[in-house]
Design a protein around this motif. Structure first.
Motif, short mmCIF file in Angstrom:
data_model
loop_
_atom_site.label_atom_id
_atom_site.label_comp_id
_atom_site.label_asym_id
_atom_site.label_seq_id
_atom_site.Cartn_x
_atom_site.Cartn_y
_atom_site.Cartn_z
N CYS A 127 15.50 -15.60 47.86
CA CYS A 127 15.12 -14.27 47.38
C CYS A 127 14.42 -13.52 48.51
CB CYS A 127 14.20 -14.40 46.17
SG CYS A 127 13.56 -12.82 45.57
N PHE A 128 14.75 -12.23 48.67
CA PHE A 128 14.16 -11.41 49.72
C PHE A 128 13.25 -10.33 49.15
CE2 PHE A 128 16.01 -13.26 53.31
CZ PHE A 128 15.67 -12.54 54.46
N ASP A 129 12.81 -10.48 47.90
CA ASP A 129 11.96 -9.44 47.30
C ASP A 129 10.51 -9.56 47.73
OD1 ASP A 129 13.89 -8.01 46.12
OD2 ASP A 129 13.43 -8.54 44.05
N CYS A 130 10.14 -10.61 48.45
CA CYS A 130 8.81 -10.70 49.06
C CYS A 130 8.92 -11.67 50.23
CB CYS A 130 7.74 -11.12 48.05
SG CYS A 130 7.63 -12.89 47.73
N HIS A 131 7.80 -11.98 50.85
CA HIS A 131 7.81 -12.83 52.05
C HIS A 131 7.96 -14.32 51.73
CE1 HIS A 131 6.79 -9.64 54.92
NE2 HIS A 131 6.02 -9.14 53.97
N SER A 132 7.90 -14.70 50.49
CA SER A 132 7.90 -16.12 50.17
C SER A 132 9.23 -16.80 50.44
CB SER A 132 7.52 -16.31 48.69
OG SER A 132 6.23 -15.83 48.44
N LYS A 133 10.34 -16.07 50.28
CA LYS A 133 11.70 -16.60 50.48
C LYS A 133 11.93 -17.81 49.57
CE LYS A 133 12.38 -13.66 53.82
NZ LYS A 133 11.04 -13.04 53.86
N CYS A 134 11.73 -17.60 48.27
CA CYS A 134 11.93 -18.68 47.30
C CYS A 134 13.41 -19.04 47.20
CB CYS A 134 11.43 -18.24 45.92
SG CYS A 134 9.63 -18.05 45.83
N GLY A 135 13.68 -20.32 47.01
CA GLY A 135 15.05 -20.78 46.87
C GLY A 135 15.66 -20.32 45.56
N SER A 158 9.45 3.97 61.97
CA SER A 158 8.69 3.68 60.76
C SER A 158 9.56 2.86 59.82
CB SER A 158 8.24 4.97 60.06
OG SER A 158 7.52 4.68 58.89
N GLN A 159 8.98 1.90 59.17
CA GLN A 159 9.74 1.04 58.28
C GLN A 159 8.86 0.55 57.14
OE1 GLN A 159 10.29 -2.72 60.85
NE2 GLN A 159 9.61 -3.46 58.88
N GLY A 160 9.50 -0.10 56.19
CA GLY A 160 8.77 -0.73 55.10
C GLY A 160 8.34 -2.12 55.50
N THR A 161 8.41 -3.04 54.56
CA THR A 161 7.89 -4.38 54.81
C THR A 161 8.67 -5.12 55.88
OG1 THR A 161 7.18 -4.48 52.51
CG2 THR A 161 7.31 -6.54 53.68
#
Length: 266
Positions: free
Chosen positions: A20-28, A127-130
Motif C-alpha cells: 500500500c502506498f497511502d502512507c510511509h508504512s508500505k504495508c503488505g 514543490s510536491q506532496g509527501t
C-alpha cells in the motif's frame, strides 16, 4: 415465464502481492484483480513483516480510488494555454483537453527553458506532496538545472518523527518501523494514535501492555490509544515543547539521564 437475460461470463481473477502506498508504512497487501486490471478484493498480506496482515481503512479504499470516475489518468491542458500565451484569465473555467505524455513533457520543458532564459535557474522551485518513493527523483531533477530548491511539507509531517531517530541512533528511519514494541518495558506515544493510523503498531503496543509494559500517551484528545494507556497526559495544544523541555530538565537535574548512557553508548 419471461425469458431470463443472458448471464455475463465471469471474469477470471488472480491475486497480486504488492504494498500500500497511502502512507510511509508500505504495508503488505494482496489484491484480487480481474482481466481488466480492476480491483475486486483488498486483503492484508499475513506474510509481510511490516503489518502482519493488518490493514487500515486507507488501504481498503484502494478499490474505490482505482475505479473512481474522477480519477486523473492522463495529462490534461487548459484549452487556451500555451507557453507564450498562458491566458491566466481563463483559470477556473474547467475547460481542459487531453494531451499525450510526450506533449506534456515537451510543454513543461519549453516553459521551464523560457523561465530559465529570462530569470535564471534559481527562479524555478519544485514543490510536491509527501512523495513516498519519488523524493530522490525530484532531487536529481532539480539538480540537473541547478534549481532554486524544493518546497515540501515534511517539516510539519514526517520529519519530526524521523528527527528523533537521527539524534538517538545516528540515522533517520520511521520509528514505527523500527521499534521493538512487544519487548519494550515502557512506551510513550506522543501525538500519535497507532490504533487508528498504524494498526500493526497498535497491536504490538497492546501485546507489550499485556506483557507488563507501561504505556504513556501525550495527546490533547482522549483517543483510542489514550483509553488503553496507564497514563494519559492531556497537554494543551501548542504546549508540547514546554512539556518536553520540562521533562528534559528533570532528567538532567535528577541525574536520571545517566541511566540511559550505557544503553546509548552500545
Amino acid at each position: 415465464m419471461p425469458e431470463s437475460l443472458p448471464q455475463k461470463p465471469p471474469k477470471s481473477q488472480k491475486k497480486v502481492r504488492t504494498v500500500c502506498f497511502d502512507c510511509h508504512s508500505k504495508c503488505g497487501v494482496i489484491l484480487t484483480v480481474n482481466d481488466n486490471n480492476e480491483i475486486v478484493r483488498v486483503e492484508g498480506d499475513k506474510d509481510c513483516p511490516v503489518n502482519d496482515g493488518i490493514l487500515c481503512v486507507k488501504a481498503f479504499s484502494a478499490q474505490e480510488i482505482h475505479s473512481h470516475p474522477d480519477r486523473l489518468k492522463y495529462p490534461m491542458k487548459r484549452k487556451t494555454w500555451s507557453v507564450d500565451e498562458p491566458h491566466t484569465e481563463n483559470r477556473g473555467k474547467d475547460e481542459w483537453e487531453r494531451i499525450t505524455w510526450d506533449e506534456a513533457i515537451d510543454l513543461i520543458e519549453a516553459k521551464m527553458r523560457k523561465v530559465i532564459d529570462e530569470y535564471g535557474p534559481q527562479s524555478i522551485i519544485i514543490s510536491q506532496g509527501t512523495g513516498r518513493g519519488s523524493n530522490h527523483f525530484l532531487d536529481r531533477l532539480n539538480n540537473s538545472w541547478n534549481g532554486g530548491g524544493k518546497v515540501w511539507p515534511t517539516h510539519v509531517c514526517l520529519l519530526p518523527n524521523l528527527a528523533q531517530t537521527h539524534v538517538t541512533w545516528g540515522r533517520m528511519f520511521h520509528p514505527h518501523e523500527a521499534c521493538d514494541y512487544r519487548n519494550a518495558g515502557s512506551i510513550v506515544m506522543w501525538g500519535t494514535n497507532p490504533i487508528r493510523s498504524r494498526q500493526y503498531s497498535g497491536l504490538r503496543i497492546m501485546d507489550a501492555k499485556r506483557n507488563g509494559a507501561h504505556v504513556v500517551v501525550v495527546d490533547p484528545v482522549f483517543r483510542d490509544i489514550g483509553a488503553k494507556a496507564d497514563l494519559w497526559v492531556p497537554v494543551r495544544p501548542g504546549t508540547d515543547g514546554a512539556l518536553a523541555m520540562g521533562l528534559t530538565n528533570f532528567m538532567f537535574q535528577s541525574g536520571k539521564f545517566m541511566n540511559a548512557e550505557p544503553m546509548l553508548s552500545k
